[in-house]
Enzyme design. Structure first.
Site, short mmCIF file in Angstrom:
data_model
loop_
_atom_site.label_atom_id
_atom_site.label_comp_id
_atom_site.label_asym_id
_atom_site.label_seq_id
_atom_site.Cartn_x
_atom_site.Cartn_y
_atom_site.Cartn_z
N CYS A 1 -1.64 9.50 2.17
CA CYS A 1 -1.29 8.89 0.88
C CYS A 1 -2.33 9.19 -0.18
CB CYS A 1 -1.17 7.38 1.05
SG CYS A 1 -2.65 6.64 1.75
N GLU B 1 0.88 -1.18 0.00
CA GLU B 1 0.00 0.00 0.00
C GLU B 1 0.91 1.22 0.00
OE1 GLU B 1 -3.30 0.16 -0.16
OE2 GLU B 1 -3.63 -2.00 -0.16
P1 NAD Z 1 8.38 4.14 5.09
O1 NAD Z 1 8.48 3.33 3.85
O2 NAD Z 1 9.54 4.94 5.52
O3 NAD Z 1 8.01 3.18 6.33
C1 NAD Z 1 6.93 2.27 6.31
C2 NAD Z 1 7.18 1.10 7.27
O4 NAD Z 1 8.33 0.41 6.82
C3 NAD Z 1 7.47 1.53 8.71
O5 NAD Z 1 6.88 0.61 9.59
C4 NAD Z 1 8.98 1.43 8.80
O6 NAD Z 1 9.45 1.15 10.08
C5 NAD Z 1 9.25 0.26 7.89
N1 NAD Z 1 10.64 0.24 7.38
C6 NAD Z 1 11.57 1.20 7.44
N2 NAD Z 1 12.74 0.78 6.90
C7 NAD Z 1 12.53 -0.48 6.50
C8 NAD Z 1 13.32 -1.46 5.86
N3 NAD Z 1 14.59 -1.25 5.54
N4 NAD Z 1 12.77 -2.65 5.56
C9 NAD Z 1 11.47 -2.88 5.85
N5 NAD Z 1 10.66 -1.99 6.45
C10 NAD Z 1 11.18 -0.81 6.78
O7 NAD Z 1 7.09 5.04 4.87
P2 NAD Z 1 6.45 6.10 5.85
O8 NAD Z 1 7.35 7.28 6.00
O9 NAD Z 1 5.96 5.44 7.09
O10 NAD Z 1 5.15 6.54 5.04
C11 NAD Z 1 5.17 7.45 3.98
C12 NAD Z 1 4.83 6.78 2.68
O11 NAD Z 1 3.83 5.80 2.85
C13 NAD Z 1 4.29 7.76 1.65
O12 NAD Z 1 4.82 7.45 0.39
C14 NAD Z 1 2.79 7.48 1.67
O13 NAD Z 1 2.12 7.82 0.48
C15 NAD Z 1 2.75 6.01 1.94
N6 NAD Z 1 1.50 5.62 2.58
C16 NAD Z 1 0.63 4.84 1.90
C17 NAD Z 1 -0.58 4.48 2.48
C18 NAD Z 1 -1.59 3.63 1.76
O14 NAD Z 1 -2.52 3.19 2.42
N7 NAD Z 1 -1.46 3.40 0.47
C19 NAD Z 1 -0.88 4.95 3.76
C20 NAD Z 1 0.04 5.74 4.43
C21 NAD Z 1 1.23 6.07 3.84
#
Ligand code: NAD
Length: 507
Positions: free
Chosen positions: A273, A235
């Site tokens: 998002c 997502e």
């Molecule tokens: P992110 O990718 O930085 O983090 C998401 C999750 O991944 C967190 O739990 C984080 O701890 C984990 N993570 C971090 N490093 C990792 C690694 N190396 N391996 C695996 N997991 C890891 O994203 P964010 O800053 O939390 O969110 C922002 C982004 O998420 C934006 O692009 C936004 O559009 C998207 N988003 C999408 C939805 C949706 O429902 N489609 C909802 C909210 C946010």
């Protein structure tokens, strides 16, 4: 389970090149995954009673902890309690209640029609849980984006390991402390931590990974998942456009602008998002649009954003800085027509409107994920389709228009997770529509029954009977057998024709 609590803090023996803290986390993660798999094997999570109990327990958790959740959301993001209920607490309640009402129906095997060729036979589709599910959630909706996938996973009879976002620490800690008190703690476990913990988690085999976050991290997750052929749901986000066609009726115009302002800044200050990233409008209507945008911004959020306590704040210093940097480009700064002020101490950024910032500036090439709204002018509103198609496929396209031909054109000539006409962001709450992206904005979908399907495998079951043998299916081969098989396959179509004429009943 709080892995981070059990961490050994010091690594004095630098010569070993092994971080004992990470070693410890690695061992704990391994033990947790093993326990979850053992528990899944008992089959306990498959019964309808267990699933209903868990959904009811989740409802109790939300009811009994509404204040605590609200406080955690305020601590992490400055979310107003009404916003917290509308976008997170209420959403979880709604979702858990509707799953509780429907789970038995979703679990029931579905009959499948059997072609005449297989007579006598019966076919069915049987949803079965996948096993051990790993969920990564994001910080912007730290409660609903953690609990909604859990609802889907337990409805489908899985066991779950969830890693909430470390960037919303109060909510992460709430989930880690509260989920084990309400849900079956053998089946639902929480791991807290950042990227290092995520990397340890990804070393293990899961039966499904459900990830909410950025495309950058998603590709790391997908690469790790590929090693074990683990299916993923991703997502993600992107730049969601809003097309603003000319609405000649002033009350339509006003309502459309009001909806844009309410959604752009009133939902986590643009850190969403599916939030509107930019608006496309014909040049001749842009000043009318901007004036009305400003009017509603003032009406909804007041002049003092800190005191009004209506706007959420930016999640942390790093994101605050990232957003401020977007405005540093002098050409971008020159395009600001409203707002632009920031309050670093309180991590607030004023609702900011920009008119035609350079299209090659970062604000127009990257997902904004904050309170800036570029208004991009086009000569003819139809050109907005080409504009949208020049960028990666968005999670959502919003279009304010009453022109039915234009609506059909938007639907048929663009690709996105969803298209919403004359409103914004409401699709997130609509459980009867799937939620998810396409291309750069994601893989897979969830919400309501779609969540159940995402966390299930639909097994094909066929019942045949040890009677009525068709010998030509076996060697030794001869011409007669070939003709018999040919005829039998054609007779199959004949059977279908009879069925269509209503002369044969479907199984
Ligand atoms: P992110 O990718 O930085 O983090 C998401 C999750 O991944 C967190 O739990 C984080 O701890 C984990 N993570 C971090 N490093 C990792 C690694 N190396 N391996 C695996 N997991 C890891 O994203 P964010 O800053 O939390 O969110 C922002 C982004 O998420 C934006 O692009 C936004 O559009 C998207 N988003 C999408 C939805 C949706 O429902 N489609 C909802 C909210 C946010």
């Amino acid at each position: 389970m709080l892995l981070v609590d059990t961490v050994v803090e010091n690594n004095n023996n630098k010569n070993q090149h092994i971080d004992p803290r990470m070693n410890n986390i690695g061992m704990e993660v391994e033990e947790t995954v093993r326990e979850l798999r053992q528990y899944f094997k008992t089959g306990k999570t498959k019964s309808v009673a267990w699933r209903k109990n868990q959904l009811q327990a989740l409802l109790n958790l939300v009811h009994e902890n509404e204040d605590a959740i609200s406080k955690a959301l305020y601590q992490d993001l400055g979310k107003h309690p009404v916003e917290a209920y509308r976008d997170e607490i209420g959403g979880v309640e709604k979702s858990a209640q509707s799953s509780l009402n429907s789970v038995e129906k979703w679990m029931a095997p579905k009959k499948s029609s059997m072609p005449l060729l297989f007579f006598p036979a019966k076919g069915e589709l049987l949803p079965e849980p996948l096993g051990v599910v790993l969920i990564f959630s994001s910080w912007n909706f730290p409660i609903v984006l953690a609990l909604d996938p859990i609802i889907g996973a337990i409805s489908a009879g899985n066991v779950v390991l969830i890693k909430p976002s470390e960037q919303a620490p109060a909510c992460s800690s709430f989930l880690a402390n509260t989920l084990p008190r309400y849900l079956d703690s053998n089946a639902v476990k929480v791991v807290e931590g950042g990227g290092d913990v995520c990397e340890k988690l990804l070393l293990h085999k899961f039966d499904k990974i459900f990830f909410t976050g950025s495309p950058r991290v998603a590709s790391i997750v997908m690469t790790s998942a590929a090693r074990n052929l683990t299916p993923v749901t991703l997502e993600l986000g992107g730049k969601c456009p809003a097309i603003f066609d000319h609405l000649s009726n002033p009350s339509d115009f006003k309502m459309a602008v009001k909806r844009i302002v309410g959604a752009k800044w009133g939902i986590c200050s643009g850190q969403a998002c599916i939030g509107i990233d930019y608006v496309l409008v014909e040049e001749k209507y842009s000043s009318e649009l901007i004036e009305l945008l400003k009017k509603f911004v003032r009406r909804f959020y007041g002049d003092n954003m800190v005191e009004s306590k209506v706007l959420s704040r930016i999640v942390n210093k790093q994101h605050f800085q990232r957003l401020c940097n977007l405005l540093k480009d002098p050409l971008v700064a020159a395009s600001i027509v409203h707002g632009g002020s920031v309050d670093e101490a309180n991590l607030f950024i004023e609702p900011t409107i920009l008119l035609d910032p350079p299209l090659d500036a970062e604000i127009m090439t990257e997902e904004i994920f904050g309170p800036f709204l570029p208004v991009i002018t086009v000569n003819k509103i139809q050109e907005s389709i080409e504009f949208i198609n020049s960028k990666p496929k968005p999670l959502a396209i919003y279009a304010f228009t009453k022109d039915e031909t234009f609506k059909r054109k938007i639907v048929s000539e663009t690709s996105s997770g969803s298209v919403i006409f004359n409103d914004t962001l409401v699709q997130f709450l609509c459980d009867t529509l799937p939620f998810g992206g396409v291309g750069q904005s994601g893989i897979g979908r969830y919400h309501g029954k779609f969540s159940f399907d995402t966390f299930s495998h639909e097994k094909a079951v066929m019942h045949r009977y040890l009677c009525l043998e068709i010998e030509p299916r076996y060697p030794p081969w001869n011409k007669f057998k070939l003709e018999f098989i040919r005829l039998a396959y054609r007779f199959n179509y004949f059977g279908l024709a009879l069925h269509m004429l209503g002369l044969r009943k479907q199984n």
